[in-house]
Write an enzyme that holds these catalytic residues in place. Structure first.
Site, PDB file in Angstrom:
ATOM      1  CG  ASP A   1       6.552   6.042   0.172  1.00  0.00           C
ATOM      2  OD1 ASP A   1       7.496   5.501   0.769  1.00  0.00           O
ATOM      3  OD2 ASP A   1       5.478   6.322   0.727  1.00  0.00           O
TER       4      ASP A   1
ATOM      5  CD  GLU B   1       5.997  -1.585   3.840  1.00  0.00           C
ATOM      6  OE1 GLU B   1       4.971  -1.583   4.523  1.00  0.00           O
ATOM      7  OE2 GLU B   1       6.957  -0.833   4.057  1.00  0.00           O
TER       8      GLU B   1
END
Length: 500
Positions: free
Chosen positions: A53, A223
């Site tokens: 991420d 997401e």
């Protein structure tokens, strides 16, 4: 899901003052003078360890990457950061944020989003992986006086603590438009929202209709979200697929407004079975003062099955004339300019990186391999036999590697000061396939190229127009790539593998 697409763009030059404030006036011309990389030319991953991420920022003439610590949820109680002046050599800044500095956060600290404003540095993060509105957690904001922290909770509670429009409050991305208005994009569970941030960067504003949240979910969204602006147009990116699976990928949309509507256009990044799986959750980096763009993301090595086995990488991102994004190619290169050999695994011999080269002492079959699986490819590298009477060169289409002279299954092409270039295959023994005379001087660098396409294998040294060896062999159709020595010490450099 915590593997969501997330990441803030370091914006185009016209937006730089708003998005990465406190950078000195000299930052843009200094950074704009960097080489235009085709990929992380000193090798992906760019930093050691399991991280995911990633988000990016430019502060004070330095690039910063803020990733999630890719560990079991209960162990995700901290965030590290990495900084670089050249996108090659990275300095680790450990524990820039920990749950000890956030009273309400317990675990699952995910997807940091950095931004500078008001003379301070802000870091947005998700924590606790809440599953309903009855749980404490969501998206928080921390603040520091330095890019590397320590960051402390700015408001003593989550900034976004509830499910709104079905969006789990995770995977936030912060973007400041040319007019100074800040936006926060976020969302998991297949829903994406956008909200305005007030100038204090610690409270939410409202839209003209009085609402705080606006749903912007595009088709295929799973997401996270990430926003950047180029040539007056707004690009929303997000992840599709499951974060633990090979189908994790990045898609995008373009709109004329920061709040959409966003209509899905295409995938930007997906797995490559020759390079890595699970490529997603990206940030976008624009070199100030240029139209050079990189996608920074995480991916899973081919040999890893653990969902948390993720690494940070970057590759070049290119645009078509109409502003659409070309699909990103995950390239394999390593010039060892960062002083390490991340991503390489050794089998015998003593290996080290020095003076920008990958070096090994003499051994009988010491090798170092990448975690790739190329089929039809062009392999390039520089080879220097530094001492010994044996040979050094390239291993390709390899499997079943172990320590020992010929303890692998695959092909090998090398050069020797005995005056030859050789090609053969190994399977716990050695089968010669071809050789040719070649004057080789110890201590002199030679460029070796192998073109393997189907059953055709061609070996070039120096002269890349006429093959020194050309054979047909169907024994090994695919496998790992790397370097090897036999009764010689050697140095290797400028490794590049290109799919055909």
């Amino acid at each position: 899901m915590y593997g969501a697409v997330f990441g803030r763009v370091v914006a185009v030059a016209g937006m730089l003052a708003a998005t990465v404030a406190v950078a000195p006036a000299s930052a843009a011309p200094t950074l704009a003078a960097l080489p235009e990389y085709t990929t992380a030319e000193a090798g992906n991953p760019i930093v050691a360890g399991w991280y995911a991420d990633p988000d990016v920022a430019i502060y004070n003439d330095r690039f910063y990457v803020f990733p999630t610590a890719s560990r079991p949820y209960a162990e995700q109680t901290y965030l590290d950061a990495f900084s670089s002046t050249d996108l090659v050599t990275w300095t680790k800044h450990p524990n820039v944020l920990t749950t000890a500095n956030v009273s309400w956060a317990r675990y699952a600290v995910w997807a940091p989003a950095p931004i500078a404003r008001n003379g301070r540095y802000y870091l947005y993060f998700a924590a606790n992986d809440i599953q309903s509105n009855s749980e404490l957690g969501g998206i928080g904001v921390a603040v520091a006086d330095r890019p590397e922290g320590p960051y402390t909770d700015a408001i003593g509670r989550p900034l976004i603590a509830q499910f709104v429009n079905g969006a789990q409050p995770i995977d936030q991305d912060v973007f400041v438009d040319d007019d100074g208005q800040a936006y926060i994009y976020y969302g998991g569970w297949g829903h994406a929202n956008v909200a305005k941030l007030n100038a204090d960067m610690t409270s939410l504003g409202t839209f003209a209709d009085g609402t705080t949240y606006r749903e912007i979910t595009p088709s295929g969204y799973v997401e996270g979200s990430q926003m950047f602006k180029r040539d007056g147009r707004y690009y929303l990116m997000w992840s599709e697929g499951g974060w633990t699976g090979p189908n994790y990928s990045v898609a995008y949309a373009i709109a004329d407004s920061p709040v959409g509507p966003f209509t899905r256009l295409d995938k930007v990044l997906a797995q490559d079975p020759a390079v890595a799986r699970g490529a997603g959750h990206n940030a976008v980096l624009n070199i100030p003062g240029t139209d050079i763009w990189y996608i920074v993301y995480h991916r899973r090595p081919l040999s890893e099955s653990d969902g948390n086995a993720r690494q940070v990488a970057y590759d070049r991102m290119n645009f078509n004339a109409d502003g659409t994004i070309q699909r990103v190619r995950m390239l394999v290169q390593d010039n060892f300019a960062d002083g390490n050999a991340l991503g390489w695994k050794t089998y015998g011999g003593a290996w080290s990186v020095s003076d920008g080269q990958y070096r090994t002492t003499a051994s009988y079959g010491g090798k170092s391999l990448l975690d790739d699986n190329h089929v039809n490819a062009t392999y390039d590298l520089d080879v220097t036999v530094t001492s010994g009477t044996g040979d050094a060169g390239l291993v390709f289409r390899a499997s079943s590697a172990g320590t020992g002279a010929d303890t692998y299954r695959g092909y090998y092409a090398g050069i020797t000061p005995a005056g030859r270039v050789i090609l053969g295959r190994a399977n716990n023994n050695w089968t010669p396939l071809g050789s040719a005379p070649l004057p080789v001087v110890a201590g002199q660098r030679y460029h070796l190229r192998v073109v393997a396409s189907g059953s055709s294998i061609k070996v070039y040294v120096g002269d890349l127009t006429t093959a020194k060896i050309s054979v047909t062999d169907t024994t090994y159709p695919s496998g790992r790539s790397g370097v090897r020595v036999y009764n010689a010490a050697a140095a290797f450099d400028n490794v590049a593998i290109t799919n055909q």
